[in-house]
Structure formats: C-alpha cells, structure tokens
Design an enzyme around this catalytic site. Structure first.
Site, PDB file in Angstrom:
ATOM      1  N   SER A 197       0.851  -1.187   0.000  1.00  0.00           N
ATOM      2  CA  SER A 197       0.000   0.000   0.000  1.00  0.00           C
ATOM      3  C   SER A 197       0.886   1.235   0.000  1.00  0.00           C
ATOM      4  O   SER A 197       1.626   1.467  -0.947  1.00  0.00           O
ATOM      5  CB  SER A 197      -0.943  -0.030   1.215  1.00  0.00           C
ATOM      6  OG  SER A 197      -1.826   1.072   1.187  1.00  0.00           O
ATOM      7  N   THR A 198       0.874   2.021   1.073  1.00  0.00           N
ATOM      8  CA  THR A 198       1.680   3.245   1.128  1.00  0.00           C
ATOM      9  C   THR A 198       3.156   2.914   0.910  1.00  0.00           C
ATOM     10  O   THR A 198       3.719   2.079   1.604  1.00  0.00           O
ATOM     11  CB  THR A 198       1.506   3.920   2.495  1.00  0.00           C
ATOM     12  OG1 THR A 198       0.124   4.088   2.758  1.00  0.00           O
ATOM     13  CG2 THR A 198       2.211   5.269   2.517  1.00  0.00           C
ATOM     14  N   HIS A 224      -2.808  -1.128  -3.230  1.00  0.00           N
ATOM     15  CA  HIS A 224      -3.943  -0.236  -2.989  1.00  0.00           C
ATOM     16  C   HIS A 224      -3.795   1.016  -3.848  1.00  0.00           C
ATOM     17  O   HIS A 224      -2.877   1.809  -3.640  1.00  0.00           O
ATOM     18  CB  HIS A 224      -3.998   0.166  -1.517  1.00  0.00           C
ATOM     19  CG  HIS A 224      -4.181  -0.996  -0.588  1.00  0.00           C
ATOM     20  ND1 HIS A 224      -3.900  -0.923   0.760  1.00  0.00           N
ATOM     21  CD2 HIS A 224      -4.615  -2.263  -0.796  1.00  0.00           C
ATOM     22  CE1 HIS A 224      -4.153  -2.084   1.337  1.00  0.00           C
ATOM     23  NE2 HIS A 224      -4.585  -2.918   0.407  1.00  0.00           N
ATOM     24  N   MET A 318       0.050   1.072   5.202  1.00  0.00           N
ATOM     25  CA  MET A 318      -0.719   1.321   6.412  1.00  0.00           C
ATOM     26  C   MET A 318      -1.685   0.168   6.663  1.00  0.00           C
ATOM     27  O   MET A 318      -2.116  -0.507   5.741  1.00  0.00           O
ATOM     28  CB  MET A 318      -1.532   2.610   6.285  1.00  0.00           C
ATOM     29  CG  MET A 318      -0.743   3.885   6.297  1.00  0.00           C
ATOM     30  SD  MET A 318      -1.847   5.322   6.426  1.00  0.00           S
ATOM     31  CE  MET A 318      -2.844   5.153   4.946  1.00  0.00           C
ATOM     32  N   ASP A 321      -4.010  -5.040   6.058  1.00  0.00           N
ATOM     33  CA  ASP A 321      -4.488  -5.849   4.942  1.00  0.00           C
ATOM     34  C   ASP A 321      -3.439  -6.880   4.550  1.00  0.00           C
ATOM     35  O   ASP A 321      -2.272  -6.549   4.343  1.00  0.00           O
ATOM     36  CB  ASP A 321      -4.828  -4.956   3.747  1.00  0.00           C
ATOM     37  CG  ASP A 321      -5.466  -5.730   2.604  1.00  0.00           C
ATOM     38  OD1 ASP A 321      -6.067  -6.788   2.871  1.00  0.00           O
ATOM     39  OD2 ASP A 321      -5.370  -5.261   1.453  1.00  0.00           O
TER      40      ASP A 321
END
Length: 377
Positions: A197-198, A224, A318, A321
């Site tokens: 993600s991030t 994401h 973050m 998940d």
C-alpha cells in the site's frame, strides 16, 4: 504537534485543507503558494510533513519534490487529479520520493473535501511518522553536491546473480522440508502473491527490477490504488523490469515470467479455468476496506491452489491488509515474507504479519528478490 506545510496555489484549497487539519487538534499548519515558497519555508524551518499539489505556477510540484528530496528530504504527500496525466505524474512523484498521494476528483473542491478529509488526515498523519530511507537517491544527492550528472539506472540481473547475492546462511530460513510439489496441470509450478500500500510503487520497483525474464513463477500484485493509476503503474513496471507486467482487466491465464497488477477500485482474485489458474478482477468486496484487497487475493488463491505452491510477500503499507490471510497461508504450509521494518516506509501491513507469527522470513526490501530466487532455485 505535527508541523504540516500545505503547498497549494489555490487560495480556496488552502483554506479548505487548512480547515480540515485545524479540527484535528494536533496539527500546526503553515502554507506556501508555490514550489519556490515551499523550498524557502522548508529550508528556514523544516516541517514534519508536506502536502504538495502537482499543478502550480512558477515551480510545479514534481520539480519542487525533486528539489526537496535531493536537498532537504521530508515526508511528502502529493495531491493529484484523477486523470491519466495525473496518474503518470503521481507515479513519477512516488519514484522521486513522495511517501503517498491522494487523488482529487474533478469538480468544485468544496463539494468533495468533506468526503476526502478522513483519508487525507490518515495519510498525512501516517506520512509524518514514515521512514524515509537514507539510501533512497543517495547517489543522486552525492553526485548533485559534486556537480556530476545522475548515474544510469541499474540493469536487471540474471537469476544466478540473485542467488549469489542472497543473505548469509545464518540469516536464511530453514529450507522447505519436502521437495517442491509437481506443477499444476496445464499451468505453472507455483504463484507469488504480493501485497503493498503506502510506499508500494517504489517497493515494487525494487522487488521486480532484479528479477529475470525467465522467473519461473508468475507474480500477482494487490497494490492499494484507484483504477486510474493501476494501468499506468503496470506499464511503468513493464518498462522497468525484464518481466512482462500487465494490469488485470479480464480473466487472464497465469504464465511464468509475468507479473499481474490488480485493477484499482476492484479486487484481484485467482480462479481456475480449463485446468489452469487464472487471475481476474472482481467487484470490490465491502468486507474489505482497501482495494485491491490483499486478504481476498490470498484467500482466493488458497481456494484453488495448494498452499505449498504459494509464496506470500507483504510489503510497506498502512493498516493490516494481508496479514490475516498470509498468516493462514503460512499455517497451511505456504511460505511468507514480510518486509523488514528498517526498509518499509510504513511498517503497518508487514508488521502485523510479523506480530501474528505468520512471517517465515522478515527481509529487507533489497533482499526479497534474492530470497525468492533462492527459494525457487
């Protein structure tokens, strides 16, 4: 208090963004109207985090970001438009060193600011605590200070070179006790499942760029991102590495030497057709907050493929998940890798996997490709 510098040429957007953070109680907000003012503000009184618009007069956001990362690195969250051009610019910003981004819908800012506010605050708060890798673009910074041109990018290496560069024996996990399983009928011997993600796009650069074109297992990626961004991300990765990289927009058979990026705003799952595994996009499931969902990807893979023929890789991001599903994968006999805290921009997702006891290996980003090559040797 978190010191936040908002760089935005629109007076309305400065007022709206400032209002969002003023209600939080733990932000001290400053403003700059363009990139030139931002550089001056950062040089005189460095903030903890910066939000940076891409389209600005005098000095655009990408030029400003490049200067920030080379001269005085601080965490930056980009604000970009939900357009193809905005996607390309955002991916370039992430390559240059931005921690994260927020895509702004088209239309009047006052209409969507309340909807975006919770996500914006979450991203900026996380970015303020993000870890900027001291090695990121270090050679560029050194060469800049010495008045030299940037060095050429590294070329992909052969699988044998990756094996030679693997971690020392005392840091390697125990080898798999049984022999590798026989290939799936009409398909491939196994599949690598990647979640991030991030900070994910640069991490994917580092993971995929060293892998050779004949890498024996296909790789399926849940990053994401909005749908506007995943196509440009796949095309960018395809140009960067020796693997063939494509976005998943329809049911697609899995092939060795290929990587598949899940389409944004949907989920990427595995299925079986004509005796072989396929990857496909599915409508996002409301049980999962972030999409494409890493948890759903891994769970769908275990429904169709023996866990011993799966490797899960959970990298920077973050939240949590992927942690639960990869823990289940590990317990069922699959192999799992969590990116180490020292290289992750945000050690949320991989950290949760480690805390759950589901990580077979905890590995710095630059060593993950070599570890995969070693496991598949």
């Amino acid at each position: 208090m978190i010191r936040l510098l908002i760089v935005e040429d629109s007076a309305l957007m400065r007022r709206l963004l400032g209002g969002v953070f003023a209600t939080q109680g733990d932000f001290e907000v400053f403003f700059a109207r363009d990139g030139m003012e931002a550089l001056e503000a950062i040089a005189s009184d460095p903030p903890d985090v910066v939000t940076l618009d891409i389209q600005m007069p005098r000095m655009d956001g990408l030029t400003c970001l490049d200067r920030i990362m080379l001269e005085r690195p601080v965490p930056v969250v980009m604000l970009s438009s939900l357009t193809a051009a905005g996607a390309e610019a955002t991916l370039e910003a992430l390559r240059l060193g931005a921690v994260d981004f927020l895509a702004k819908p088209a239309g009047a800012a006052s209409l969507f600011i309340d909807e975006l506010a919770p996500t914006l605050v979450e991203k900026v708060r996380a970015a303020a605590g993000a870890k900027l890798r001291s090695s990121h673009r270090l050679s560029e910074r050194v060469r800049l200070r010495a008045g030299m041109r940037p060095a050429a990018p590294a070329r992909p290496v052969r699988l044998s070179m990756l094996r030679a560069a693997r971690p020392a024996a005392d840091t390697m996990p125990d080898p798999m006790p049984e022999a590798m399983p026989r290939p799936m009928a009409g398909a491939v011997p196994g599949i690598v499942l990647v979640g991030c993600s991030t900070g994910g796009p640069p991490a994917l650069d580092a993971l995929l760029a060293p892998l050779p074109a004949d890498f024996p297992w296909p790789i399926v990626i849940a990053q994401h991102m909005p749908a506007t961004f995943t196509g440009p991300l796949a095309r960018r990765l395809d140009k960067l590495c020796a693997l063939t990289v494509q976005e998943v927009t329809r049911p697609t058979p899995l092939l060795p030497g290929h990587a598949y990026v899940g389409r944004g705003d949907a989920d990427v799952i595995l299925g079986s057709r004509l005796g072989g595994p396929v990857v496909l996009a599915a409508p996002s499931h409301p049980a999962h907050r972030w999409h494409p969902s890493v948890d759903r990807l891994v769970d769908s893979a275990m429904e169709h493929i023996p866990p011993v023929q799966l490797i899960g890789v959970l990298m920077t991001g973050m939240g949590d998940d992927g942690a639960a599903a990869m823990t289940r994968l590990h317990a069922a006999g699959g192999r799992t890798i969590a990116e180490a805290e020292e290289t992750a921009v945000i050690w949320g997702m991989p950290g949760e996997l480690v805390r759950a006891g589901g990580a077979e290996a905890v590995t710095p980003l630059e060593d993950i490709a070599g570890l995969l090559a070693d496991w598949l040797a």
